[in-house]
Every structure is written in C-alpha cells, then in structure tokens.
Design a protein around this motif. Structure first.
Motif: not given
Length: 379
Positions: A37-55
């Motif tokens: 959580x930052x002052x701009x909003x919330x970032x979620x991250x998932x990864x299996x080291x081949x694919x990483x997704x940030x929302x």
C-alpha cells in the motif's frame, strides 16, 4: 499498513496475479501474494519466477473511491488462503491491517480473519526493464494473435523451443509462428513502434495463454517492451512479465509451400462440422483421429473415417469450388478442427500440393493468417 478497499476490485486483482503463482515453486515465498500500500493505491504481485504479474488498484478511478489508505506498508500472504478468504467475505468493503510481526487482520462486516504473513522485503524483485523501445498493439488484436497461434505449440519438452511462439518484428509488422512439427500456425499484424526495431524472440506458450486470460476485450493499446531474456506487457493497471525461451527457433519459412496443385474453397462451418462428425468414429485403431478427404466430381468432397473395430462414416459436402488435380489425403481431425476454429470468416481456402505434402488453410481474402498441417500416411 492499514487500508480499506472495494472487495470486487480486490478479487479481480487477486485472480489476475494468482495466474502467475505455482504451488510447485522451489522458493517458498513465491507461493504468496505480495501486497503493497502506498499513497497512490495498492499493488498486488504474483510470480513463479518465469511469469510475474503486477496489478495496481488506484485510490480512485472515474470519481469512485476504490481504496482508502490509513497507513502505508507491505506484506506477503499465502495466496491459497488469501484468495479463498477474499472471495467469501460478506461485505462490499474489506479492511486489511498488518499488526505485530507480519500478523495480518482481514475484516469485512462481522467476519475477521488473522493470517500469518511474510516479510515483503524478502520477496524477489521484479525485473527492471528500461522502456526505451516500445511496441504498441491494440488489446483485441493481441488476444486474437495469441488465440490463432498458441494452440499449435508443442506439448512435449523434448524440444523446449517448440513449446513457445516465435515472434519476429521488423519495422511495424510482427509475425507470430507456432509449430509442434506436425502443424504450424502463423499470424501477422501491424504494430506501432517507437523506432526502427528488429526482434526475433520465443515466448513460452504457457505465458501467452495466461496473458490472454487476464487482458480485457478492449481496443486500448498494450505496450510491449523486449529485453534479452524478458518481455513485459503493459496494460491499464497491469504489468505482465515473462521470461523468453533460449535457443534458436527453426526456420519455418521453408515449410510453407508456394505452389498449389489443388485448391478448395469451402464454407468454414459446414466443413468443421463434417470433420467433427467423421472424427467420432476415428478415435481408436492404428491411426487415431485420422480422417480422409477425397475430391469427387462437380465440386463435391467426401469426408470419411474407418476404424475396422468400430465402424465407418462417409459424408459428402458441397464445396464452393475445386480447382486442379483430383486428391485423396488423410490428416488429423483434431489438427484440422483446431485450425478451423482459429480462423475467422465464412469461407476458407485450402491449397494442397499432393497427398503427402503439407497443405495450407487460410480465410478467403486474408493472407495475414495461415494454418499448415502435415498429412498422415494411412497405407
């Protein structure tokens, strides 16, 4: 860290980043979702080291408040439990708070969960990609390009390079090719680039499948950045990283025949349904799933399959036109059905160069997509 967030948006982001999380990872922290959580909003991250997704979920969007940040910070929570909890919370708003030693409290209505979290500082950093050379392509076209090629990648790891899709970019044209050495799918598309770029890369088919699932059906552009061993797709509030496959993709241009001995034009749907029916009796025997196509007189073709222990099926289909030599050819019903489902348009053109040579299928008046299939020897 403490914030309140709209449950629907949280669920959507969790589902997106979960597509990158594998239970089989050797790095335990990667079974978790990183939440910052930052002052701009919330970032979620998932990864299996081949694919990483940030929302990213912004504080507000189109005048709606999505997140209220009380204090900033981060946590890594077990994806399996967190994903299930969020889906089943009773109210439209979720409050999350990290208390001592990464203990995380999740509240919604009268429900309260306590989850043990992990230190977000220990979560591997996402690749840093400098964004000088950018390729832009509308989301709906990118999804089509993936859908029309990725099914033809190899499922076998004996030649790892064939489990990916080869992307060749020259100027503002991209060609995407997939083959498992029995069939080939190729699609070209126009793209926008920030310079005179040239790339020849191979993206894992698995990555492209996951990317396609989380992209919305819009014509908003997706930005693509390519480095030596990574590719980044940037959509609205979404970053999708994938590693690239190492090695040289085979030169497939030689496989595509330039001449044709028999040309068949036929209604896509009628042809697909006839192949589907013929395949019903072609599932057993020495050559499973093989159907035969024979040209008859006055534009009629015959689709048949015969499995001695099961029975046989014969169906005649009226084509729109047949030109050239008579033909009898056998091929995999599955490969043909996959190819036909990937094509758009009411009519297709098939060019044959003999009973034992690869043949190509494309929609009428559209050279941007080609499907190629190798026939099967049945005698």
């Amino acid at each position: 860290m403490k914030f309140s967030i709209q449950r629907d948006r949280l669920i959507q982001s969790v589902q997106d980043v979960m597509k990158a999380i594998s239970t089989r990872t050797t790095i335990p922290i990667l079974t978790g979702i990183k939440i910052v959580a930052t002052n701009e909003g919330v970032t979620l991250t998932g990864s299996d080291s081949d694919v990483s997704i940030e929302s990213f979920i912004p504080k507000e969007e189109d005048g709606d408040e999505l997140v209220e940040i009380h204090s900033t910070g981060g946590i890594v929570l077990q994806a399996k439990f967190f994903g299930e909890i969020v889906k089943k919370l009773p109210m439209d708003t979720v409050e999350m708070e990290v208390i001592n030693q990464f203990q995380t409290v999740i509240r919604s209505g009268k429900a309260e969960f306590n989850l043990n979290g992990l230190d977000p500082e220990e979560y591997p950093h996402l690749p840093q990609i400098s964004e000088e050379n950018i390729i832009r392509i509308p989301t709906d076209i990118l999804k089509n390009v993936i859908r029309q090629t990725v099914f033809a990648v190899s499922a076998s790891e004996t030649r790892p390079i064939l489990t990916g899709v080869n992307w060749q970019l020259e100027g503002n044209k991209i060609s995407c090719i997939a083959t498992d050495s029995h069939r080939l799918a190729k699609r070209s598309a126009e793209v926008e680039t920030t310079g005179d770029l040239q790339y020849n890369i191979v993206i894992p088919g698995k990555s492209l499948n996951e990317l396609s699932k989380i992209l919305d059906d819009t014509n908003e552009p997706v930005e693509i950045v390519i480095t030596q061993n990574q590719i980044l797709f940037k959509a609205k509030h979404l970053l999708f990283f994938s590693r690239l496959l190492e090695g040289n993709y085979p030169d497939t241009s030689r496989l595509i025949p330039s001449e044709s001995k028999t040309e068949l034009i036929i209604n896509t749907k009628e042809f697909l349904q006839a192949i589907d029916r013929a395949s019903l009796l072609a599932r057993e025997g020495r050559n499973p799933n093989v159907v035969k196509l024979s040209t008859l007189s006055s534009g009629v073709i015959e689709i048949s399959s015969n499995t001695p222990e099961v029975g046989k099926v014969v169906e005649q289909v009226q084509s729109n036109s047949i030109e050239g030599e008579d033909l009898k050819i056998s091929f995999s019903a599955k490969y043909m059905m996959d190819a036909l489902k990937a094509l758009e348009g009411l009519e297709i053109k098939i060019n044959f160069t003999g009973a034992m040579r690869p043949f190509i299928i494309h929609p009428m008046n559209d050279e941007s997509i080609i499907q190629l299939i190798l026939p099967v020897r049945t005698y």
